[in-house]
Write a protein that holds these residues in place. Sequence first.
Motif, PDB file in Angstrom:
ATOM      1  N   GLY A 107     -53.642   7.589 -19.382  1.00  0.00           N
ATOM      2  CA  GLY A 107     -53.942   8.728 -20.242  1.00  0.00           C
ATOM      3  C   GLY A 107     -55.083   9.571 -19.720  1.00  0.00           C
ATOM      4  O   GLY A 107     -55.027  10.808 -19.740  1.00  0.00           O
ATOM      5  N   GLY A 108     -56.114   8.908 -19.240  1.00  0.00           N
ATOM      6  CA  GLY A 108     -57.264   9.641 -18.717  1.00  0.00           C
ATOM      7  C   GLY A 108     -56.915  10.447 -17.482  1.00  0.00           C
ATOM      8  O   GLY A 108     -57.413  11.566 -17.294  1.00  0.00           O
ATOM      9  N   ASN A 109     -56.032   9.901 -16.639  1.00  0.00           N
ATOM     10  CA  ASN A 109     -55.623  10.612 -15.438  1.00  0.00           C
ATOM     11  C   ASN A 109     -54.950  11.928 -15.791  1.00  0.00           C
ATOM     12  O   ASN A 109     -55.196  12.968 -15.164  1.00  0.00           O
ATOM     13  N   LEU A 110     -54.105  11.907 -16.810  1.00  0.00           N
ATOM     14  CA  LEU A 110     -53.416  13.131 -17.221  1.00  0.00           C
ATOM     15  C   LEU A 110     -54.385  14.176 -17.753  1.00  0.00           C
ATOM     16  O   LEU A 110     -54.129  15.376 -17.654  1.00  0.00           O
ATOM     17  N   CYS A 111     -55.502  13.721 -18.325  1.00  0.00           N
ATOM     18  CA  CYS A 111     -56.463  14.642 -18.952  1.00  0.00           C
ATOM     19  C   CYS A 111     -57.615  15.014 -18.043  1.00  0.00           C
ATOM     20  O   CYS A 111     -58.543  15.714 -18.480  1.00  0.00           O
ATOM     21  N   GLN A 112     -57.603  14.556 -16.797  1.00  0.00           N
ATOM     22  CA  GLN A 112     -58.727  14.855 -15.919  1.00  0.00           C
ATOM     23  C   GLN A 112     -58.885  16.357 -15.720  1.00  0.00           C
ATOM     24  O   GLN A 112     -57.915  17.111 -15.762  1.00  0.00           O
ATOM     25  N   ARG A 113     -60.099  16.761 -15.504  1.00  0.00           N
ATOM     26  CA  ARG A 113     -60.397  18.174 -15.375  1.00  0.00           C
ATOM     27  C   ARG A 113     -60.468  18.569 -13.896  1.00  0.00           C
ATOM     28  O   ARG A 113     -60.517  17.727 -12.998  1.00  0.00           O
ATOM     29  N   THR A 114     -60.475  19.863 -13.659  1.00  0.00           N
ATOM     30  CA  THR A 114     -60.424  20.359 -12.292  1.00  0.00           C
ATOM     31  C   THR A 114     -61.643  19.929 -11.479  1.00  0.00           C
ATOM     32  O   THR A 114     -62.719  19.684 -12.028  1.00  0.00           O
ATOM     33  N   ARG A 115     -61.461  19.865 -10.160  1.00  0.00           N
ATOM     34  CA  ARG A 115     -62.579  19.574  -9.250  1.00  0.00           C
ATOM     35  C   ARG A 115     -63.134  20.852  -8.639  1.00  0.00           C
ATOM     36  O   ARG A 115     -63.849  20.808  -7.636  1.00  0.00           O
ATOM     37  N   PHE A 189     -46.965  19.645 -21.057  1.00  0.00           N
ATOM     38  CA  PHE A 189     -48.251  19.055 -21.444  1.00  0.00           C
ATOM     39  C   PHE A 189     -49.445  19.867 -20.943  1.00  0.00           C
ATOM     40  O   PHE A 189     -50.397  20.110 -21.681  1.00  0.00           O
ATOM     41  N   HIS A 190     -49.415  20.282 -19.683  1.00  0.00           N
ATOM     42  CA  HIS A 190     -50.545  21.019 -19.120  1.00  0.00           C
ATOM     43  C   HIS A 190     -50.370  22.521 -19.346  1.00  0.00           C
ATOM     44  O   HIS A 190     -49.253  23.029 -19.344  1.00  0.00           O
ATOM     45  N   ASP A 200     -57.072  22.673 -21.041  1.00  0.00           N
ATOM     46  CA  ASP A 200     -56.248  22.230 -19.918  1.00  0.00           C
ATOM     47  C   ASP A 200     -54.865  21.770 -20.341  1.00  0.00           C
ATOM     48  O   ASP A 200     -53.943  21.752 -19.524  1.00  0.00           O
ATOM     49  N   ASN A 201     -54.720  21.341 -21.574  1.00  0.00           N
ATOM     50  CA  ASN A 201     -53.449  20.773 -22.031  1.00  0.00           C
ATOM     51  C   ASN A 201     -53.214  21.119 -23.490  1.00  0.00           C
ATOM     52  O   ASN A 201     -54.032  21.812 -24.111  1.00  0.00           O
ATOM     53  N   VAL A 202     -52.106  20.635 -24.032  1.00  0.00           N
ATOM     54  CA  VAL A 202     -51.715  21.017 -25.393  1.00  0.00           C
ATOM     55  C   VAL A 202     -52.171  20.020 -26.441  1.00  0.00           C
ATOM     56  O   VAL A 202     -51.786  20.126 -27.612  1.00  0.00           O
ATOM     57  N   LEU A 203     -52.988  19.046 -26.071  1.00  0.00           N
ATOM     58  CA  LEU A 203     -53.524  18.118 -27.068  1.00  0.00           C
ATOM     59  C   LEU A 203     -54.331  18.882 -28.112  1.00  0.00           C
ATOM     60  O   LEU A 203     -55.124  19.769 -27.781  1.00  0.00           O
ATOM     61  N   GLN A 204     -54.143  18.498 -29.363  1.00  0.00           N
ATOM     62  CA  GLN A 204     -54.893  19.096 -30.453  1.00  0.00           C
ATOM     63  C   GLN A 204     -56.173  18.299 -30.701  1.00  0.00           C
ATOM     64  O   GLN A 204     -56.275  17.131 -30.308  1.00  0.00           O
ATOM     65  N   PRO A 265     -49.663  20.905 -12.643  1.00  0.00           N
ATOM     66  CA  PRO A 265     -48.602  20.313 -11.832  1.00  0.00           C
ATOM     67  C   PRO A 265     -47.372  21.221 -11.896  1.00  0.00           C
ATOM     68  O   PRO A 265     -46.949  21.615 -12.977  1.00  0.00           O
ATOM     69  N   TRP A 266     -46.787  21.542 -10.753  1.00  0.00           N
ATOM     70  CA  TRP A 266     -45.859  22.672 -10.688  1.00  0.00           C
ATOM     71  C   TRP A 266     -44.428  22.200 -10.460  1.00  0.00           C
ATOM     72  O   TRP A 266     -44.147  21.406  -9.563  1.00  0.00           O
ATOM     73  N   ARG A 267     -43.521  22.720 -11.282  1.00  0.00           N
ATOM     74  CA  ARG A 267     -42.085  22.465 -11.087  1.00  0.00           C
ATOM     75  C   ARG A 267     -41.334  23.740 -11.396  1.00  0.00           C
ATOM     76  O   ARG A 267     -41.566  24.381 -12.430  1.00  0.00           O
TER      77      ARG A 267
END
Length: 323
Positions: A107-115, A189-190, A200-204, A265-267
């Motif tokens: 979960g934390g990996n998905l929410c990591q912020r930019t470097r 998600f992002h 960064d994401n759609v988490l409320q 992440p791009w698709r």
Amino acid sequence: MKAFTLDHAPSADTALAAMGQGATAIAGGTNLVDLMKLQVATPERLVSIRRTGLDTIGYDGDGLRIGALVTNADCAADMRVRQDWPLLSQAILAGASPQLRNRATTGGNLCQRTRCGYFTDTTQACNKREPGTGCAAREGFNRIHAVLGTSDACIATYPGDMAVALLALDAVVLTQGPFGLRQIPLAMFHREPGEDPSRDNVLQPGELITAVKLPAPTGGRQVYRKVRDRASYAFALVSVAVDLTMEHGRIARCALAFGSLGTVPWRDPAVEAVLVGEAPSPALFAQAADVLLRDARGFGANDFKIPLAARALAATLAQATKG
């Protein structure tokens, strides 16, 4: 680092209650603690979720459910992941260092912020850190920055590897929050920065990732390629994740995702559409790259990413189609 209080939640419900009162959730802390040291993040209250039991991996129907607190190391080493979703294992092992993988969570990996260096330097203008201040990266040193999905407000990339593989695998993020349970396709998600790059994401507010679900394995050929400045621990300049199936010498099915090219992440389904039904060839791969990069824009120091992405895509597809 500014002073803060730390509580330990024994369950997800306890953690959610604390988050509803303004606490910030912390798991492995491999990103948040760094930001706190730099005073980019200054939470007054943290709630640790490491005792909430969200650290298991198990089958979920034909798919796999990976708990939010499963460490990157345990996920990459899990035999079910390695056999049926090897793309995920490859991507995780290409990222970070063994020490970080032992601590960092799903979960934390998905929410990591930019470097982005301008994000972590509080003396610089950054709309992601402080909305309305500007984006110093656009006219600054932007070698690692995005060429897809950028806006006038932000050109920072999402830095991770795991999410790129999960995107190609059609993963779904499971969450729990004030409004109940949600299932969010990773493709949704992002958030691209638009005019508000601070989210960064759609988490409320008060919403917690509980797990990531992988659909049934495709049985396809899966390859993750990460191009970086050095083979040891380094963020990608460009990464490519592919999961494809060959039938009678042609590409019958293809899922592609890219890292460090976009602000997320791009698709792009249009790229996959170019490939499906066709026999692999350098000309076909070049055509797919043209579609991928049709709207790409460099900002000076990162112009090289555009031809690099085309070469990385071609090399990844050549490897995958040859089996």
